[in-house]
Design a protein around this motif. Structure first.
Motif, PDB file in Angstrom:
ATOM      1  N   VAL A 142      45.869  29.652  -6.408  1.00  0.00           N
ATOM      2  CA  VAL A 142      46.833  28.899  -5.607  1.00  0.00           C
ATOM      3  C   VAL A 142      46.496  28.941  -4.111  1.00  0.00           C
ATOM      4  O   VAL A 142      46.473  27.891  -3.451  1.00  0.00           O
ATOM      5  N   PRO A 143      46.223  30.118  -3.517  1.00  0.00           N
ATOM      6  CA  PRO A 143      45.873  30.120  -2.090  1.00  0.00           C
ATOM      7  C   PRO A 143      44.646  29.272  -1.765  1.00  0.00           C
ATOM      8  O   PRO A 143      44.629  28.588  -0.731  1.00  0.00           O
ATOM      9  N   LEU A 146      45.780  25.615  -1.764  1.00  0.00           N
ATOM     10  CA  LEU A 146      46.612  25.291  -0.608  1.00  0.00           C
ATOM     11  C   LEU A 146      45.812  25.302   0.693  1.00  0.00           C
ATOM     12  O   LEU A 146      46.104  24.534   1.619  1.00  0.00           O
ATOM     13  N   GLN A 150      43.770  22.588   4.818  1.00  0.00           N
ATOM     14  CA  GLN A 150      43.901  23.155   6.163  1.00  0.00           C
ATOM     15  C   GLN A 150      42.565  23.040   6.911  1.00  0.00           C
ATOM     16  O   GLN A 150      41.501  23.108   6.301  1.00  0.00           O
ATOM     17  N   LEU A 156      48.995  33.098   5.574  1.00  0.00           N
ATOM     18  CA  LEU A 156      49.414  32.682   4.237  1.00  0.00           C
ATOM     19  C   LEU A 156      50.125  33.869   3.605  1.00  0.00           C
ATOM     20  O   LEU A 156      49.566  34.965   3.543  1.00  0.00           O
ATOM     21  N   ARG A 284      54.055  30.572   1.516  1.00  0.00           N
ATOM     22  CA  ARG A 284      54.231  29.944   2.831  1.00  0.00           C
ATOM     23  C   ARG A 284      52.874  29.903   3.533  1.00  0.00           C
ATOM     24  O   ARG A 284      52.208  30.933   3.681  1.00  0.00           O
ATOM     25  N   VAL A 285      52.476  28.704   3.944  1.00  0.00           N
ATOM     26  CA  VAL A 285      51.212  28.522   4.653  1.00  0.00           C
ATOM     27  C   VAL A 285      51.524  28.044   6.053  1.00  0.00           C
ATOM     28  O   VAL A 285      52.164  26.996   6.244  1.00  0.00           O
ATOM     29  N   LEU A 291      52.816  24.430   4.843  1.00  0.00           N
ATOM     30  CA  LEU A 291      53.342  24.232   3.493  1.00  0.00           C
ATOM     31  C   LEU A 291      54.329  25.342   3.155  1.00  0.00           C
ATOM     32  O   LEU A 291      54.190  26.471   3.616  1.00  0.00           O
ATOM     33  N   ASP A 292      55.303  25.008   2.331  1.00  0.00           N
ATOM     34  CA  ASP A 292      56.248  25.993   1.810  1.00  0.00           C
ATOM     35  C   ASP A 292      56.465  25.622   0.343  1.00  0.00           C
ATOM     36  O   ASP A 292      57.143  24.640   0.039  1.00  0.00           O
ATOM     37  N   VAL A 293      55.871  26.392  -0.556  1.00  0.00           N
ATOM     38  CA  VAL A 293      55.810  26.033  -1.966  1.00  0.00           C
ATOM     39  C   VAL A 293      56.602  27.028  -2.798  1.00  0.00           C
ATOM     40  O   VAL A 293      56.422  28.245  -2.660  1.00  0.00           O
TER      41      VAL A 293
END
Length: 344
Positions: A142-143, A146, A150, A156, A284-285, A291-293
């Motif tokens: 996932v990281p 995401l 960027q 992150l 949260r990125v 991004l906030d997933v």
């Protein structure tokens, strides 16, 4: 690479049993063998051990029988890693996908152990890969996805929440994790184990992004039950540990740039009061594309014990083709292609 791929399931705990069922039902995998630790399971048909019809494959406790099968892959899921077993399997030519965490980042392994495992891979022409849900999916896959949109990453942060109140595992909750004990009686290293459990994933991701970490910092805190509470595993007395929060932070240039924070709890009636969420993840990125997933498990608590093993087992099973196709060696999430599930 021939199809179907011939796979051995190693161990049949909660995760292993789900993995075994997945292999039997998979359209492009064939169950070649089954290794068990319990004498009571030896000789039992694999289907019987996971609630399916007989398969003709019977469980064994003989490592030699497993290495003689010539299987493409072993799904290695024991309670503890035995490097002797791992090396014998790799030397036999079997690739390994494991939910054990020892192989997430080869550079962080004990050099002698790493050299031994890599030599076994070389002799067998085989590869080994660690994966799962956490660590694995949420700390690596996932990281990396995401971060792919960027061009500047400031930080992150992964938050994991798990409501354990309906988990009927007294040995795990009260023994290993220390719930129901006075805070001072928590097992040594309980609140700092994030360094070894989740730190390798953070370091791997940081290196892949060209942002190698200077250090890892790990810590934690607990909250206690305000009053006695009954959970599936037993009784938590007032004043005993009812929630734990562990944190591991990857530091770069004096700042925490990658963070993993796990909050595991058995009740929401806590002292001090914590803002806990339902079981799942939040990522949260902070960067030039913030991004906030939220990733929640939409599963009733009474069904969680039956459903949750799949979050870990499924990814391991889905990774089998990629690991079998990989060059020999210890293979990480940054070296393998994206894991794609074959669902047809």
């Amino acid at each position: 690479m021939r199809e179907p791929l011939r796979v051995v399931q190693w161990a049949t705990g909660n995760i292993g049993t789900r993995s075994l069922k997945n292999v039997i039902e998979h359209p492009r995998l064939e169950l070649a063998g089954l290794y068990v630790h319990s004498e009571g399971k030896a000789g039992v048909d694999a289907g019987e051990l996971c609630g399916l019809e007989p398969t003709g494959v019977r469980a064994t406790r003989d490592l030699g029988e497993i290495t003689a099968l010539g299987a493409d892959c072993v799904l290695y899921m024991p309670a503890a890693c035995d490097f002797d077993e791992v090396c014998r399997l790799l030397e036999s030519g079997a690739n390994i996908v494991t939910t054990r965490g020892e192989f997430h980042r080869p550079d962080g392994m004990d050099p002698a152990v790493r050299a031994r495992v890599e030599a076994a891979c070389g002799r067998g022409g085989s590869s080994i890969h660690s994966t799962g849900s956490s660590p694995g999916f949420i700390t690596e896959a996932v990281p990396l996805v995401l971060a792919s949109i960027q061009r500047r990453l400031d930080s992150l942060t992964i938050d994991e929440f798990a409501d354990l109140s309906r988990r009927d595992s007294p040995g795990l909750l009260f023994g290993v994790m220390g719930f129901g004990q006075p805070p001072a009686a928590l097992p040594e290293g309980r609140l700092t184990h994030g360094r070894t459990s989740f730190g390798p994933s953070l370091m791997l991701v940081a290196e892949a992004l060209g942002m190698p970490l200077d250090s890892l910092e790990a810590g934690g805190e607990v909250a206690v039950a305000r009053r006695p509470v009954e959970i599936a595993a037993g009784t938590l007395k007032a004043g005993t540990v009812a929630a734990q929060r562990i944190t591991v932070s990857g530091m770069r240039g004096g700042r925490a740039v990658l963070n993993f924070r796990a909050t595991w709890y058995c009740t929401t009636d806590l002292d001090p009061a914590w803002n806990v969420r339902s079981t799942g993840w939040s990522v949260r990125v902070d960067g030039d594309a913030p991004l906030d997933v939220e990733l929640r498990f939409p599963v009733p608590l009474e069904e969680m014990a039956a459903v949750s093993p799949g979050y870990t087992a499924n990814r391991a099973v889905n990774a089998v083709p990629a690991v079998c196709a990989a060059p020999p060696g210890i293979r990480t999430s940054t070296e393998l292609p994206q894991v794609i599930a074959e669902l047809g």
